[in-house]
Design an enzyme around this catalytic site. Structure first.
Site, PDB file in Angstrom:
ATOM      1  N   ASP A 417       0.841  -1.195   0.000  1.00  0.00           N
ATOM      2  CA  ASP A 417       0.000   0.000   0.000  1.00  0.00           C
ATOM      3  C   ASP A 417       0.883   1.254   0.000  1.00  0.00           C
ATOM      4  O   ASP A 417       2.059   1.217   0.352  1.00  0.00           O
ATOM      5  CB  ASP A 417      -0.895  -0.003   1.228  1.00  0.00           C
ATOM      6  CG  ASP A 417      -2.177   0.791   1.028  1.00  0.00           C
ATOM      7  OD1 ASP A 417      -2.297   1.477  -0.008  1.00  0.00           O
ATOM      8  OD2 ASP A 417      -3.055   0.733   1.903  1.00  0.00           O
ATOM      9  N   GLU A 420       2.882   6.864  -2.599  1.00  0.00           N
ATOM     10  CA  GLU A 420       2.644   8.026  -3.452  1.00  0.00           C
ATOM     11  C   GLU A 420       3.033   9.344  -2.779  1.00  0.00           C
ATOM     12  O   GLU A 420       3.464  10.273  -3.454  1.00  0.00           O
ATOM     13  CB  GLU A 420       1.157   8.122  -3.833  1.00  0.00           C
ATOM     14  CG  GLU A 420       0.586   6.881  -4.468  1.00  0.00           C
ATOM     15  CD  GLU A 420      -0.119   5.994  -3.471  1.00  0.00           C
ATOM     16  OE1 GLU A 420      -0.615   4.934  -3.878  1.00  0.00           O
ATOM     17  OE2 GLU A 420      -0.174   6.371  -2.276  1.00  0.00           O
ATOM     18  N   ASP A 483      -8.878   3.648  -3.466  1.00  0.00           N
ATOM     19  CA  ASP A 483     -10.001   3.870  -2.555  1.00  0.00           C
ATOM     20  C   ASP A 483     -11.200   4.474  -3.278  1.00  0.00           C
ATOM     21  O   ASP A 483     -11.291   5.685  -3.486  1.00  0.00           O
ATOM     22  CB  ASP A 483      -9.566   4.786  -1.410  1.00  0.00           C
ATOM     23  CG  ASP A 483      -8.458   4.157  -0.572  1.00  0.00           C
ATOM     24  OD1 ASP A 483      -8.267   2.935  -0.681  1.00  0.00           O
ATOM     25  OD2 ASP A 483      -7.785   4.881   0.175  1.00  0.00           O
TER      26      ASP A 483
END
Length: 741
Positions: A417, A420, A483
């Site tokens: 995960d 970024e 998401d």
């Protein structure tokens, strides 16, 4: 980034100096080197006090032209991507200077022609047909009033030319009219930001363009000069590759030859994944109750994923099970394996200050530093967290050693995960340019994890579940769409993101079935199940609520069972499509325009897709079950009813939750396996070839690939003029001829 104020003027805060002419062209060492002054040279005095750009054209492989535009060669640049197809440094093709002062470069079927003198013009053509070109006021050197400098290029857009790609983008699939900054961001699926930014686009005119800069690349796709695509980078150098191909698939195949192709993912990963969800309360008892619930309801399950809170809060990432909920992780992992499940755990590249590892990592120099030498930290995700510096080989080995411990404990995969939110006001261990590392960090992070999986599990069993990526990220599958929210609209935007990403050579893709944010109503959940289980990878995941189907209604259980079994039966077909993604770079989930790029009716379609070469899927994005979709030319067969339909037309249908538009292509032979309980079975045993109606007689050959040994067998089916079908050869396989309903 826009530099102009309308067509005639530039913005007040910038000065743009354009390449005005090809002053001279040197054809040597396999390259054309062009001196391009920013004013026309009429007399000797014109050579003074004026910038000049050097434009070099060469070719690293057939049908690919590398164009490098340089202002000041002595200024350090950001470098480019790791491009396996261009690492040898060899130049292919032929170059020649023309008697009139121009030059040509020919590579494969492509010819790049530099016109002599003024105005500036470089054209790229195949067989005498111009694909695109760089014309007057296309190559520009931009000086900002704040001392910033940029280089930009503009390539022509023809009438009706459409642009696709540029990474995972959740807006319209066709990018014309959009402004796009290639800059990885944690922005959700409902914004212009993207987790996976790829400065590569292709068009419906037989070529693609890769901008070879890992920093922020700004694209104006017919949004500044409406007849051109502009791309710009800050600094003194701009490099791009023009990649030609007769079809969109040909372009994508060459692009992935240049930038890398997906690894083959293990068969078990195609099955249904269930997660604990994000902020839900869970422990071993909760996990086992979910697993038991799936077994009691005869719901096939392949993988179980532990999201963030398998570790203790504030401690992410410390790679240590939270003993309050998981007092016996070794035993729990063993019990899950005994159920036939694979196990994935969530990780990220951040080390919270309370983690037992923070002080060790900071002391050893494993965390990214500020310019003053201190550790870069912030509180946005985990209090006081630092960022692992994967440009430091020792830090990478240290991180990987913690992963090895988990793998040897019984973990099978990692959800990588984040990656970024990477700062630019930092210093990297190897001296990397901070702007370049913002996007490249995702590559370094996923590479560290994927490499250790390959080392510990073997290349055939290595799979990550990654969120962030850039050019080359496709080599380390699987990727998921981030998401989303629990609505029909977000389901559709998720699909658009996946189809856009497919144009970057990403062969395998998933999304959070049911949506991540919020609690979906049962209708949305069931529609998403059908869509998700007809994607290459399928995961049930949410934020603050569980995604086990019996929490919605009993019909959700039935829909889960039916579509999971359908996907498992299709594994011989899907796994072969995955092998094709590895061999050619053609994704498992394909935009309609990629598969049928000669049909103008599919050019803008982003609410349906091809799953492999022969299955057309149109998810239902409405509460009432109504869906409108397009069938290209040919004879199509409804998978569920057997009804045949002639294509080249639109259809509107209404579906319950147990079906959706799933149509089989004209004359397809679909290999169907004999198991409905797991994805990793013997595809040759109990194999059935489902032979679908064809508009014309002929022969069709399909391939089945063993997931464990890689053995490949081809099966040919001959259709006779009377409509009957027979197996060619002596293979022992069952033929099931689907008759029109």
């Amino acid at each position: 980034m826009k530099f102009t104020d309308g067509y005639w003027q530039t913005r007040e805060d910038v000065t743009v100096l354009y390449a005005q002419e090809a002053y001279d062209v040197d054809a040597s060492d396999g390259a054309l080197t062009v001196s391009a002054p920013t004013r026309r040279i009429v007399g000797r005095g014109d050579t003074l006090n004026r910038p000049m750009l050097t434009v070099t054209l060469s070719s690293p492989m057939d049908d690919v032209v590398r164009v490098r535009i340089v202002h000041h060669a002595g200024r350090p640049g950001r470098g480019g991507f790791d491009l396996p197809g261009a690492t040898s440094g060899e130049r292919v093709g032929s170059v020649s200077a023309t008697p009139d002062g121009g030059g040509t470069l020919t590579t494969g079927s492509v010819t790049a022609t530099v016109a002599p003198g003024a105005p500036w013009d470089v054209s790229f053509s195949v067989g005498g047909r111009r694909l695109t070109g760089s014309g007057h006021r296309s190559v520009g050197y931009v000086q900002g009033s704040d001392d910033s400098v940029f280089v930009h290029e503009q390539l022509d857009l023809g009438v009706g030319e459409l642009v696709y790609g540029l990474g995972e983008r959740f807006g319209p699939l066709v990018k014309n009219g959009q402004t796009i900054d290639v800059w990885n961001a944690d922005g959700g699926t409902s914004s212009e930001q993207a987790y996976k930014n790829v400065p590569f686009y292709l068009t419906n005119r037989g070529y693609g363009v890769l901008v070879n800069d890992p920093g922020k690349v700004s694209f104006e796709v017919g949004s500044e000069s409406v007849k051109r695509v502009q791309f710009s980078v800050e600094g003194e150098v701009l490099e791009y590759f023009l990649i030609a191909g007769a079809t969109q698939k040909d372009v994508l195949e060459r692009y992935t030859q240049l930038s890398g192709r997906p690894a083959v993912v293990p068969a078990w990963s195609y099955g249904l994944w269930l997660t604990t969800s994000f902020t839900t309360q869970y422990d071993e008892a909760t996990v086992m109750s979910f697993v038991d619930g799936f077994a009691e309801r005869d719901l096939p399950l392949s993988a179980f994923h532990f999201d963030c809170f398998w570790m203790r809060e504030f401690n992410w990432t410390d790679f240590t099970w939270d003993a309050r909920g998981f007092p016996d992780p070794d035993g729990m992992l063993r019990r899950l394996h005994d159920r036939g499940l694979h196990v994935c755990v969530w990780i990220n590249p951040y080390i919270g200050q309370r983690s037992r590892l923070f002080a060790e990592a900071a002391e050893r120099g494993y965390l990214v530093r500020r310019p003053d030498g201190g550790v870069w930290q912030w509180d946005m995700w985990q209090a006081g967290m630092g960022l692992v510096d994967f440009t430091n080989p020792e830090a990478t080995r240290w991180y990987q050693d913690h992963l090895r411990t988990l793998l040897r404990q019984g973990v099978d995969s990692f959800k990588t995960d984040f990656g970024e939110r990477i700062p630019t006001d930092v210093v990297w261990a190897d001296g990397s340019d901070p702007e370049a590392m913002h996007n490249l960090y995702a590559q370094a992070y996923n590479r560290a994890v994927h490499d250790v999986l390959v080392d510990e599990r073997g290349p055939a069993d290595a799979v990550v579940f990654a969120r962030s990526a850039t050019v080359g990220g496709q080599t380390m599958p699987v990727h998921w769409g981030g998401d989303n929210s629990s609505t029909h609209e977000s389901m559709a935007e998720s699909l658009r993101g996946g189809l856009s990403l497919a144009y970057g050579g990403f062969g395998f893709w998933a999304h959070d079935m049911g949506g991540f944010e919020g609690m979906p109503d049962p209708g949305v959940f069931k529609r998403w199940l059908a869509f998700g289980l007809l994607s290459s990878h399928s995961r049930l995941h949410g934020s603050s609520s569980y995604r086990v189907p019996w929490l919605f209604d009993e019909e959700a259980v039935e829909v889960t069972r039916a579509f999971t079994r359908l996907k498992l039966a299709l594994m011989p077909y899907l796994f072969a499509a995955g092998v094709e993604a590895h061999e050619r770079g053609i994704p498992v989930m394909r935009p309609m325009a990629l598969e049928f790029d000669g049909d103008p009716a599919v050019a803008h379609l982003d609410t349906q897709y091809m799953l492999g070469p022969d299955l057309l899927v149109a998810p239902v994005f409405s509460a009432d079950g109504e869906v409108t979709f397009y069938l290209p030319d040919g004879l199509w067969t409804d998978w569920f009813s057997g009804e045949t339909v002639h294509g080249g037309r639109w259809r509107t249908e209404r579906h319950g939750f147990d079906t959706l538009p799933l149509y089989v292509r004209d004359g397809a032979v679909v290999p169907v396996g004999g198991h409905r309980d797991r994805p990793d079975y013997d595809y040759f045993a109990d194999l059935t070839l489902r032979v679908f109606p064809a508009s014309e007689p002929g022969r069709r050959t399909v391939r089945v690939v063993a997931h464990d040994t890689g053995e490949q067998r081809s099966y040919s089916v001959q259709r006779e003029p009377d409509g009957t079908a027979r197996l060619v050869g002596d293979a022992e396989v069952v033929i099931e001829q689907v008759r029109p309903a």
